[in-house]
Motif scaffolding. Structure first.
Motif, PDB file in Angstrom:
ATOM      1  N   ASN A  61       0.835  -1.210   0.000  1.00  0.00           N
ATOM      2  CA  ASN A  61       0.000   0.000   0.000  1.00  0.00           C
ATOM      3  C   ASN A  61       0.866   1.256   0.000  1.00  0.00           C
ATOM      4  N   THR A  62       1.921   1.263   0.806  1.00  0.00           N
ATOM      5  CA  THR A  62       2.809   2.416   0.866  1.00  0.00           C
ATOM      6  C   THR A  62       3.492   2.637  -0.479  1.00  0.00           C
ATOM      7  N   ALA A  63       3.941   1.560  -1.110  1.00  0.00           N
ATOM      8  CA  ALA A  63       4.565   1.678  -2.432  1.00  0.00           C
ATOM      9  C   ALA A  63       3.580   2.244  -3.449  1.00  0.00           C
ATOM     10  N   THR A  64       2.340   1.770  -3.407  1.00  0.00           N
ATOM     11  CA  THR A  64       1.323   2.225  -4.352  1.00  0.00           C
ATOM     12  C   THR A  64       1.061   3.716  -4.202  1.00  0.00           C
ATOM     13  N   TYR A  65       0.806   4.157  -2.981  1.00  0.00           N
ATOM     14  CA  TYR A  65       0.507   5.572  -2.747  1.00  0.00           C
ATOM     15  C   TYR A  65       1.733   6.452  -2.975  1.00  0.00           C
ATOM     16  N   THR A  66       2.912   5.943  -2.650  1.00  0.00           N
ATOM     17  CA  THR A  66       4.135   6.695  -2.860  1.00  0.00           C
ATOM     18  C   THR A  66       4.399   6.891  -4.351  1.00  0.00           C
ATOM     19  N   GLY A  67       4.206   5.842  -5.136  1.00  0.00           N
ATOM     20  CA  GLY A  67       4.392   5.954  -6.584  1.00  0.00           C
ATOM     21  C   GLY A  67       3.472   6.996  -7.182  1.00  0.00           C
ATOM     22  N   TYR A  68       2.231   6.991  -6.749  1.00  0.00           N
ATOM     23  CA  TYR A  68       1.259   7.972  -7.248  1.00  0.00           C
ATOM     24  C   TYR A  68       1.692   9.391  -6.882  1.00  0.00           C
TER      25      TYR A  68
END
Length: 191
Positions: A61-68
């Protein structure tokens, strides 16, 4: 280009993170706020809070939101920012999935070996240290407020200690999050 940097950064994070998502948080924070400065500490703290509240593993989840957010902060439109979240998510899970498949085959064959059991015991201790480091890195003025007689700091420390004690006593994490959120909303409305 930010997409290539995102991919290789999260590929590295996925490859060198042992101990699951909580251990991954410290490495992600260091990479995105210090090494690449894609996000501010406050943005990362907000992403971490959202990642903990949404279903799924916290690291992914952190990777997903960070990428965005990293792509959005780089000046790209929201549609391309969605591509950044997909890129970061795929990169962070790609190599660990391959390694897990290999490790399962290995452990099935050598699970009773003394040396393998010793290595796994050593890794458990390292993971505890990494999780503790992640918790200490998140104890910033952005998260807790400035130390001292600051009401936000006092409230933050009080909520932290209460949640810590109640979680040890097996109080539901969902109840703790809802209560902390309600107290935080009430405090911000009052201030």
């Amino acid at each position: 280009m930010i997409f290539i940097q995102l991919f290789f950064t999260f590929l590295k994070i996925g490859l060198f993170t042992f101990g699951g998502g909580a251990a991954m948080v410290a490495i992600i924070q260091n990479e995105v706020t210090q090494n690449h400065t894609w996000l501010t500490t406050q943005e990362f703290t907000d992403i971490l809070a959202i990642s903990q509240m949404t279903p799924g593993p916290i690291g992914i989840n952190t990777a997903t939101y960070t990428g965005y957010t990293a792509v959005l902060n780089a000046g790209y439109p929201p549609l391309l920012a969605c591509c950044g979240s997909v890129m970061a998510t795929l990169a962070v899970i790609l190599l660990p999935m391959a390694l897990i498949i290999i490790a399962v085959k290995f452990l099935q064959r050598y699970q009773s070996n003394h040396y393998v059991a010793t290595v796994l015991q050593g890794l458990r201790m390292v993971v505890i240290g990494i999780i503790a480091a992640a918790a200490l890195q998140l104890a910033t003025p952005e998260s807790f407020g400035q130390p001292g007689a600051n009401p936000r700091f006092i409230l933050s420390i009080s909520i932290f200690l209460a949640a810590f004690i109640l979680s040890i006593r097996k109080v539901s994490p969902i109840l703790l999050m809802l209560a902390a959120g309600a107290i935080g909303i009430a405090f911000m409305a009052w201030v």
